[in-house]
Design a protein around this motif. Structure first.
Motif, PDB file in Angstrom:
ATOM      1  N   LEU A  19      32.226  42.429  37.250  1.00 18.95           N
ATOM      2  CA  LEU A  19      32.572  42.436  35.832  1.00 18.95           C
ATOM      3  C   LEU A  19      32.156  43.741  35.163  1.00 18.95           C
ATOM      4  CD1 LEU A  19      33.681  40.890  33.358  1.00 18.95           C
ATOM      5  CD2 LEU A  19      31.342  40.093  32.960  1.00 18.95           C
ATOM      6  N   ILE A  20      30.929  44.171  35.388  1.00 21.58           N
ATOM      7  CA  ILE A  20      30.436  45.388  34.752  1.00 21.58           C
ATOM      8  C   ILE A  20      31.071  46.629  35.376  1.00 21.58           C
ATOM      9  CG2 ILE A  20      28.410  46.791  34.242  1.00 21.58           C
ATOM     10  CD1 ILE A  20      28.623  44.149  32.659  1.00 21.58           C
ATOM     11  N   GLY A  21      31.174  46.654  36.690  1.00 22.42           N
ATOM     12  CA  GLY A  21      31.745  47.816  37.362  1.00 22.42           C
ATOM     13  C   GLY A  21      33.211  48.043  37.024  1.00 22.42           C
ATOM     14  N   THR A  22      34.039  47.045  37.293  1.00 22.18           N
ATOM     15  CA  THR A  22      35.465  47.204  36.993  1.00 22.18           C
ATOM     16  C   THR A  22      35.693  47.179  35.483  1.00 22.18           C
ATOM     17  OG1 THR A  22      35.883  44.813  37.214  1.00 22.18           O
ATOM     18  CG2 THR A  22      36.183  46.185  39.181  1.00 22.18           C
ATOM     19  N   GLY A  23      34.859  46.441  34.764  1.00 26.02           N
ATOM     20  CA  GLY A  23      34.978  46.419  33.310  1.00 26.02           C
ATOM     21  C   GLY A  23      34.731  47.779  32.702  1.00 26.02           C
ATOM     22  N   SER A  24      33.789  48.536  33.289  1.00 30.09           N
ATOM     23  CA  SER A  24      33.528  49.883  32.769  1.00 30.09           C
ATOM     24  C   SER A  24      34.758  50.762  32.902  1.00 30.09           C
ATOM     25  CB  SER A  24      32.341  50.506  33.512  1.00 30.09           C
ATOM     26  OG  SER A  24      32.678  50.847  34.851  1.00 30.09           O
ATOM     27  N   ALA A  25      35.530  50.539  33.960  1.00 28.69           N
ATOM     28  CA  ALA A  25      36.746  51.325  34.162  1.00 28.69           C
ATOM     29  C   ALA A  25      37.858  50.890  33.217  1.00 28.69           C
ATOM     30  CB  ALA A  25      37.209  51.196  35.609  1.00 28.69           C
ATOM     31  N   VAL A  26      38.060  49.582  33.107  1.00 32.02           N
ATOM     32  CA  VAL A  26      39.187  49.067  32.324  1.00 32.02           C
ATOM     33  C   VAL A  26      38.908  49.126  30.824  1.00 32.02           C
ATOM     34  CG1 VAL A  26      40.676  47.060  31.931  1.00 32.02           C
ATOM     35  CG2 VAL A  26      39.839  47.558  34.232  1.00 32.02           C
ATOM     36  N   VAL A  27      37.721  48.742  30.427  1.00 35.53           N
ATOM     37  CA  VAL A  27      37.378  48.683  29.006  1.00 35.53           C
ATOM     38  C   VAL A  27      36.972  50.049  28.465  1.00 35.53           C
ATOM     39  CG1 VAL A  27      35.822  47.671  27.288  1.00 35.53           C
ATOM     40  CG2 VAL A  27      36.649  46.272  29.210  1.00 35.53           C
ATOM     41  N   SER A  94      36.949  38.921  37.751  1.00 33.83           N
ATOM     42  CA  SER A  94      38.252  39.507  37.423  1.00 33.83           C
ATOM     43  C   SER A  94      39.037  38.623  36.459  1.00 33.83           C
ATOM     44  CB  SER A  94      39.056  39.744  38.705  1.00 33.83           C
ATOM     45  OG  SER A  94      38.451  40.750  39.493  1.00 33.83           O
ATOM     46  N   ILE A  95      38.898  37.324  36.613  1.00 30.83           N
ATOM     47  CA  ILE A  95      39.572  36.400  35.688  1.00 30.83           C
ATOM     48  C   ILE A  95      38.982  36.544  34.289  1.00 30.83           C
ATOM     49  CG2 ILE A  95      39.906  33.959  35.123  1.00 30.83           C
ATOM     50  CD1 ILE A  95      40.038  33.421  38.154  1.00 30.83           C
ATOM     51  N   VAL A  96      37.657  36.631  34.215  1.00 29.73           N
ATOM     52  CA  VAL A  96      37.000  36.806  32.914  1.00 29.73           C
ATOM     53  C   VAL A  96      37.398  38.147  32.293  1.00 29.73           C
ATOM     54  CG1 VAL A  96      34.775  37.157  31.775  1.00 29.73           C
ATOM     55  CG2 VAL A  96      35.056  35.294  33.415  1.00 29.73           C
ATOM     56  N   LEU A  97      37.427  39.206  33.095  1.00 29.43           N
ATOM     57  CA  LEU A  97      37.819  40.516  32.569  1.00 29.43           C
ATOM     58  C   LEU A  97      39.249  40.486  32.041  1.00 29.43           C
ATOM     59  CD1 LEU A  97      37.214  43.486  32.082  1.00 29.43           C
ATOM     60  CD2 LEU A  97      37.896  43.951  34.451  1.00 29.43           C
ATOM     61  N   LEU A  98      40.143  39.821  32.763  1.00 26.43           N
ATOM     62  CA  LEU A  98      41.519  39.705  32.285  1.00 26.43           C
ATOM     63  C   LEU A  98      41.574  38.947  30.971  1.00 26.43           C
ATOM     64  CD1 LEU A  98      44.575  40.062  32.656  1.00 26.43           C
ATOM     65  CD2 LEU A  98      44.562  37.951  34.027  1.00 26.43           C
ATOM     66  N   GLY A 106      47.113  46.680  23.213  1.00 27.21           N
ATOM     67  CA  GLY A 106      47.740  47.698  24.048  1.00 27.21           C
ATOM     68  C   GLY A 106      47.586  47.473  25.540  1.00 27.21           C
ATOM     69  N   TYR A 107      46.965  46.363  25.914  1.00 34.80           N
ATOM     70  CA  TYR A 107      46.704  46.130  27.329  1.00 34.80           C
ATOM     71  C   TYR A 107      47.884  45.472  28.014  1.00 34.80           C
ATOM     72  CZ  TYR A 107      44.732  44.306  31.643  1.00 34.80           C
ATOM     73  OH  TYR A 107      44.502  44.018  32.973  1.00 34.80           O
ATOM     74  N   ASN A 108      48.201  45.959  29.225  1.00 30.88           N
ATOM     75  CA  ASN A 108      49.232  45.371  30.065  1.00 30.88           C
ATOM     76  C   ASN A 108      48.706  45.306  31.492  1.00 30.88           C
ATOM     77  OD1 ASN A 108      51.661  45.899  32.074  1.00 30.88           O
ATOM     78  ND2 ASN A 108      52.506  44.856  30.281  1.00 30.88           N
ATOM     79  N   LEU A 109      48.695  44.123  32.085  1.00 27.91           N
ATOM     80  CA  LEU A 109      48.102  43.947  33.411  1.00 27.91           C
ATOM     81  C   LEU A 109      48.786  44.841  34.439  1.00 27.91           C
ATOM     82  CD1 LEU A 109      46.155  42.498  35.323  1.00 27.91           C
ATOM     83  CD2 LEU A 109      47.873  40.687  35.571  1.00 27.91           C
ATOM     84  N   ALA A 110      50.101  44.889  34.427  1.00 26.81           N
ATOM     85  CA  ALA A 110      50.833  45.675  35.412  1.00 26.81           C
ATOM     86  C   ALA A 110      50.550  47.165  35.261  1.00 26.81           C
ATOM     87  CB  ALA A 110      52.325  45.401  35.298  1.00 26.81           C
ATOM     88  N   THR A 111      50.374  47.617  34.034  1.00 29.68           N
ATOM     89  CA  THR A 111      50.165  49.050  33.770  1.00 29.68           C
ATOM     90  C   THR A 111      48.708  49.451  33.872  1.00 29.68           C
ATOM     91  OG1 THR A 111      52.058  49.050  32.275  1.00 29.68           O
ATOM     92  CG2 THR A 111      50.515  50.895  32.090  1.00 29.68           C
ATOM     93  N   ASN A 112      47.832  48.681  33.259  1.00 25.53           N
ATOM     94  CA  ASN A 112      46.414  49.046  33.170  1.00 25.53           C
ATOM     95  C   ASN A 112      45.557  48.481  34.290  1.00 25.53           C
ATOM     96  OD1 ASN A 112      47.333  48.427  29.962  1.00 25.53           O
ATOM     97  ND2 ASN A 112      46.516  50.464  30.416  1.00 25.53           N
ATOM     98  N   GLY A 113      45.986  47.373  34.882  1.00 27.65           N
ATOM     99  CA  GLY A 113      45.264  46.787  35.994  1.00 27.65           C
ATOM    100  C   GLY A 113      43.895  46.258  35.634  1.00 27.65           C
ATOM    101  N   LEU A 114      43.092  46.013  36.684  1.00 28.28           N
ATOM    102  CA  LEU A 114      41.742  45.465  36.511  1.00 28.28           C
ATOM    103  C   LEU A 114      40.725  46.237  37.347  1.00 28.28           C
ATOM    104  CD1 LEU A 114      42.479  41.622  36.557  1.00 28.28           C
ATOM    105  CD2 LEU A 114      41.689  42.966  34.598  1.00 28.28           C
ATOM    106  N   VAL A 195      45.590  40.806  40.096  1.00 24.71           N
ATOM    107  CA  VAL A 195      46.659  41.758  39.787  1.00 24.71           C
ATOM    108  C   VAL A 195      47.875  41.538  40.683  1.00 24.71           C
ATOM    109  CG1 VAL A 195      47.278  44.208  39.782  1.00 24.71           C
ATOM    110  CG2 VAL A 195      45.047  43.491  38.910  1.00 24.71           C
ATOM    111  N   GLY A 196      47.624  41.272  41.981  1.00 30.47           N
ATOM    112  CA  GLY A 196      48.708  41.060  42.929  1.00 30.47           C
ATOM    113  C   GLY A 196      49.433  42.355  43.275  1.00 30.47           C
ATOM    114  N   GLY A 197      50.665  42.237  43.788  1.00 26.44           N
ATOM    115  CA  GLY A 197      51.504  43.394  44.074  1.00 26.44           C
ATOM    116  C   GLY A 197      50.872  44.364  45.059  1.00 26.44           C
TER     117      GLY A 197
END
Length: 232
Positions: A19-27, A94-98, A106-114, A195-197
């Motif tokens: 949460l903190i690691g990937t959250g730092s990137a996404v947020v 990842s579910i909580v971050l989403l 402005g967030y889009n899962l496909a564009t911004n990811g997790l 995220v999938g794909g």
């Protein structure tokens, strides 16, 4: 220590790391940059070593658990459950971050990811699959070597979290442009499943390469570096 407490500690520890690691990137990635993200991952591990280390050993990474199993430092039963709960903790993070990010217009899962890992076109700096594979093996090897040394019987007692956390931070400083830095199959699994794909299609590399690097480190430590008279 009660088994249930150990397993819960591993789940919570992995949850916090992802949460903190990937959250730092996404947020916060646009504000803190690669250096800030690297420190977020490293400091997350550092603080969790002191939070749950006395309970579970603070693996919070299947590659670490597999290396410890290979080194005879954990039972097969505990290793299996550790890996399962680590993966669960990562997916929950990842579910909580989403759920947090969907509150941003402005967030889009496909564009911004997790904060998922990737190679080729999915690499932050377009590094190839081979570059990503080599990097993940070597960086995980370095990380595990630090862990074995920092937790050995000859290391200063009570300070293991500092070199372990700092090593993860410096590994991310190098690895983020290449793959986003995994060195942890659970950390890659969580975002990829949500995220999938492409992230899911490329997940194999971030499972296989860290495990190889971790096993090499376990062998090097056990047969080349560890003093057999004073085992870790």
């Amino acid at each position: 220590m009660d088994d249930g407490k150990k397993y819960l500690a591993e789940l919570l520890g992995t949850f916090v790391l992802v949460l903190i690691g990937t959250g730092s990137a996404v947020v916060a990635g646009t504000y803190i940059g690669f250096l800030g993200i690297a420190l977020a991952f490293g400091l997350s591990v550092l603080v969790m070593v002191y939070a749950i280390g006395p309970i579970s050993g603070c693996h919070i990474n299947p590659a670490i658990t597999i290396a410890m199993l290979a080194g005879g430092k954990i039972s097969a039963k505990d290793a299996a459950v550790y890996i399962v709960v680590q993966c669960v903790g990562a997916v929950l993070a990842s579910i909580v971050l989403l759920s947090i990010m969907t509150g941003h217009p402005g967030y889009n899962l496909a564009t911004n990811g997790l904060g998922q890992n990737g190679y080729g076109a999915a690499s932050p700096a377009n590094y190839s699959m081979m570059s990503g594979f080599i990097a993940e093996v070597i960086l995980t090897f370095i990380f595990l070597l630090v862990i074995f040394g920092a937790t050995s019987s000859k290391a200063p007692v009570g300070f293991a979290g500092i070199p372990i956390g700092l090593s993860l931070a410096i590994i991310h400083m190098v690895g983020i442009p290449i793959t986003g830095t995994s060195v942890n199959p659970a950390r890659s699994l969580g975002p990829a499943l949500v995220v999938g794909g492409t992230a899911l299609a490329q997940l194999w590399l971030f499972i296989v390469a860290p495990i190889i690097g971790a096993l090499i480190a376990a062998l090097v430590w056990k047969y080349l570096l560890e003093d057999p008279a004073t085992p870790a």
